[in-house]
Design a protein around this motif. Structure first.
Motif, PDB file in Angstrom:
ATOM      1  N   GLN A 169     -39.085 -10.239 -41.794  1.00  0.00           N
ATOM      2  CA  GLN A 169     -39.171 -10.964 -40.537  1.00  0.00           C
ATOM      3  C   GLN A 169     -39.280 -10.074 -39.310  1.00  0.00           C
ATOM      4  O   GLN A 169     -39.416 -10.584 -38.194  1.00  0.00           O
ATOM      5  N   ARG A 170     -39.212  -8.790 -39.483  1.00  0.00           N
ATOM      6  CA  ARG A 170     -39.081  -7.911 -38.318  1.00  0.00           C
ATOM      7  C   ARG A 170     -40.297  -7.968 -37.393  1.00  0.00           C
ATOM      8  O   ARG A 170     -40.166  -7.981 -36.169  1.00  0.00           O
ATOM      9  N   GLU A 171     -41.486  -8.011 -37.961  1.00  0.00           N
ATOM     10  CA  GLU A 171     -42.675  -8.080 -37.115  1.00  0.00           C
ATOM     11  C   GLU A 171     -42.704  -9.394 -36.335  1.00  0.00           C
ATOM     12  O   GLU A 171     -42.978  -9.422 -35.129  1.00  0.00           O
ATOM     13  N   HIS A 172     -42.417 -10.500 -37.026  1.00  0.00           N
ATOM     14  CA  HIS A 172     -42.368 -11.805 -36.375  1.00  0.00           C
ATOM     15  C   HIS A 172     -41.307 -11.836 -35.288  1.00  0.00           C
ATOM     16  O   HIS A 172     -41.539 -12.327 -34.162  1.00  0.00           O
ATOM     17  N   ASN A 173     -40.116 -11.327 -35.576  1.00  0.00           N
ATOM     18  CA  ASN A 173     -39.028 -11.347 -34.611  1.00  0.00           C
ATOM     19  C   ASN A 173     -39.352 -10.518 -33.382  1.00  0.00           C
ATOM     20  O   ASN A 173     -39.030 -10.900 -32.243  1.00  0.00           O
ATOM     21  N   ALA A 174     -39.981  -9.363 -33.609  1.00  0.00           N
ATOM     22  CA  ALA A 174     -40.350  -8.505 -32.482  1.00  0.00           C
ATOM     23  C   ALA A 174     -41.395  -9.180 -31.593  1.00  0.00           C
ATOM     24  O   ALA A 174     -41.337  -9.114 -30.360  1.00  0.00           O
ATOM     25  N   GLU A 175     -42.365  -9.856 -32.207  1.00  0.00           N
ATOM     26  CA  GLU A 175     -43.434 -10.507 -31.444  1.00  0.00           C
ATOM     27  C   GLU A 175     -42.898 -11.625 -30.556  1.00  0.00           C
ATOM     28  O   GLU A 175     -43.337 -11.787 -29.406  1.00  0.00           O
ATOM     29  N   PHE A 176     -41.929 -12.414 -31.072  1.00  0.00           N
ATOM     30  CA  PHE A 176     -41.438 -13.573 -30.339  1.00  0.00           C
ATOM     31  C   PHE A 176     -40.037 -13.360 -29.767  1.00  0.00           C
ATOM     32  O   PHE A 176     -39.411 -14.310 -29.273  1.00  0.00           O
ATOM     33  N   ASP A 177     -39.542 -12.129 -29.817  1.00  0.00           N
ATOM     34  CA  ASP A 177     -38.225 -11.791 -29.281  1.00  0.00           C
ATOM     35  C   ASP A 177     -37.136 -12.672 -29.891  1.00  0.00           C
ATOM     36  O   ASP A 177     -36.291 -13.250 -29.193  1.00  0.00           O
ATOM     37  N   VAL A 178     -37.179 -12.791 -31.218  1.00  0.00           N
ATOM     38  CA  VAL A 178     -36.180 -13.572 -31.950  1.00  0.00           C
ATOM     39  C   VAL A 178     -35.002 -12.664 -32.300  1.00  0.00           C
ATOM     40  O   VAL A 178     -35.191 -11.635 -32.952  1.00  0.00           O
ATOM     41  N   PRO A 179     -33.798 -13.014 -31.895  1.00  0.00           N
ATOM     42  CA  PRO A 179     -32.650 -12.144 -32.210  1.00  0.00           C
ATOM     43  C   PRO A 179     -32.295 -12.197 -33.684  1.00  0.00           C
ATOM     44  O   PRO A 179     -32.505 -13.221 -34.355  1.00  0.00           O
ATOM     45  N   VAL A 180     -31.748 -11.102 -34.189  1.00  0.00           N
ATOM     46  CA  VAL A 180     -31.227 -11.087 -35.554  1.00  0.00           C
ATOM     47  C   VAL A 180     -30.005 -11.993 -35.618  1.00  0.00           C
ATOM     48  O   VAL A 180     -29.134 -11.951 -34.744  1.00  0.00           O
ATOM     49  N   LEU A 181     -29.942 -12.836 -36.639  1.00  0.00           N
ATOM     50  CA  LEU A 181     -28.805 -13.739 -36.809  1.00  0.00           C
ATOM     51  C   LEU A 181     -27.622 -12.958 -37.376  1.00  0.00           C
ATOM     52  O   LEU A 181     -27.639 -12.562 -38.551  1.00  0.00           O
ATOM     53  N   LYS A 182     -26.611 -12.747 -36.541  1.00  0.00           N
ATOM     54  CA  LYS A 182     -25.408 -12.040 -36.963  1.00  0.00           C
ATOM     55  C   LYS A 182     -24.199 -12.717 -36.334  1.00  0.00           C
ATOM     56  O   LYS A 182     -24.309 -13.339 -35.272  1.00  0.00           O
ATOM     57  N   PRO A 183     -23.012 -12.608 -36.953  1.00  0.00           N
ATOM     58  CA  PRO A 183     -21.815 -13.206 -36.358  1.00  0.00           C
ATOM     59  C   PRO A 183     -21.503 -12.607 -34.990  1.00  0.00           C
ATOM     60  O   PRO A 183     -21.855 -11.457 -34.695  1.00  0.00           O
ATOM     61  N   ALA A 184     -20.824 -13.396 -34.169  1.00  0.00           N
ATOM     62  CA  ALA A 184     -20.405 -12.907 -32.859  1.00  0.00           C
ATOM     63  C   ALA A 184     -19.252 -11.922 -32.974  1.00  0.00           C
ATOM     64  O   ALA A 184     -19.122 -11.008 -32.150  1.00  0.00           O
ATOM     65  N   GLN A 185     -18.401 -12.097 -33.993  1.00  0.00           N
ATOM     66  CA  GLN A 185     -17.208 -11.266 -34.136  1.00  0.00           C
ATOM     67  C   GLN A 185     -17.484 -10.082 -35.057  1.00  0.00           C
ATOM     68  O   GLN A 185     -18.348 -10.140 -35.940  1.00  0.00           O
TER      69      GLN A 185
END
Length: 316
Positions: A140-156
């Protein structure tokens, strides 16, 4: 000694309005956390927790506990990360090995020996830690970079080796408590044990002496971690009364021949008495077992509430 924390677990939901009113009521009474269980016939835990957090200002939310055999680790990681973000970092993740065979049967899932379910718990923790630690999926990295999609990670970044929310492991058996000793931020000592010769999920209440032994076993397994973790206990009933012995005597038929009157009065998994007497019992339990994080079943939330003011301001 550690401060007390107090929580209740959700039994059922009739409507959004009633549920959120209950959450706000719990917050006003001084509760710290609302927990959702993971059973068939009970509400799905993660939507419940998001709704509870949105309805309140400071109430933490958690699972008590997820049945890891029900979950694919990658999909569970997604739900945990999403819920932690949507609750603004108020999530506590409770995991267990599962114990109700009928639920597996109804869900069409294979019922495995306890050793295999415990191993599933251990591998799930490892997989969750891995998912929380990496920067998303390579695909997903290319797609995420193109659309500025954040990596899904916990807040804590407290549990799961500093990659996710606080981890609570609850159980009674050696295997699960050893896993808790090695990995958990919060160790839940369950107050029930399987009755030999009965269907899986048929329990009896543990005595004070059994709680001593279970805590000692877990502390030894935890080593230096034993004084760094939080010790949680699920109370099975709260019975307000001016006559502890009379109330306990009335309970005797419920337990058959599994407990004596004195054992009912002494077990940390039942709270019987006036608010002052119960507060004294919790202080004694903290000294004896280290229990500071108390959870009560939802139907006992109001009954337990008068005890909280007797403990909230103590710093001994």
């Amino acid at each position: 000694m550690a401060d007390f924390r107090f929580s209740y677990n959700v039994f059922g939901i009739r409507s959004l309005a009633e549920f959120t009113d209950t959450c706000r009521r719990a917050e006003s009474l001084g509760y710290d956390t609302v927990f959702a269980a993971d059973h068939l016939g009970a509400p799905s835990p993660f939507p419940v927790l998001v709704a509870a957090a949105q309805a309140t200002e400071r109430l933490r939310v958690g699972t008590l506990v997820l049945n890891t055999a029900f979950w694919n680790p990658a999909l569970l990681a997604r739900d945990i990360a999403t819920t932690d973000l949507l609750t603004e970092g108020r999530l506590e993740v409770g995991l267990g090995a599962g114990h109700m065979k009928w639920e597996f049967d109804e869900a069409g899932l294979p019922w495995q020996p306890f050793s295999e379910r415990a191993e599933r718990l251990r591998t799930t923790i490892a997989e969750l830690t891995r998912h929380f630690s990496v920067e998303g999926f390579e695909q997903q990295r290319e797609h995420n970079a193109e659309f500025d999609v954040p990596v899904l990670k916990p807040a804590q970044r407290t549990g799961f080796d500093g990659s996710g929310p606080p981890l609570l492991i609850g159980g009674t058996g050696d295997r699960v408590l050893r896993i808790a000793a090695e990995t958990a931020d919060i160790i839940g000592v369950a107050g029930v044990r399987q009755l030999p010769g009965h269907p899986p999920g048929t329990f009896r209440l543990c005595t004070a002496e059994e709680a001593d032994e279970r805590v000692a076993f877990t502390r030894q397994a935890a080593g230096d971690r034993a004084d760094q973790v939080e010790w949680q206990v699920l109370v099975q009933a709260v019975i307000p009364t001016d006559d502890r012995r009379a109330a306990a005597t009335e309970l005797l038929p419920r337990f058959g021949d599994t407990m004596t009157l004195e054992q009912i009065l002494d077990t940390p998994f039942l709270l019987i008495g006036t608010p002052e007497q119960i507060a004294d019992q919790l202080h004694r339990n903290r000294t004896r077992y280290g229990f500071t994080y108390y959870s009560v079943h939802g139907p006992f939330m109001e009954a337990f509430a008068p005890v909280l003011p007797h403990l909230a301001t103590t710093a001994d």
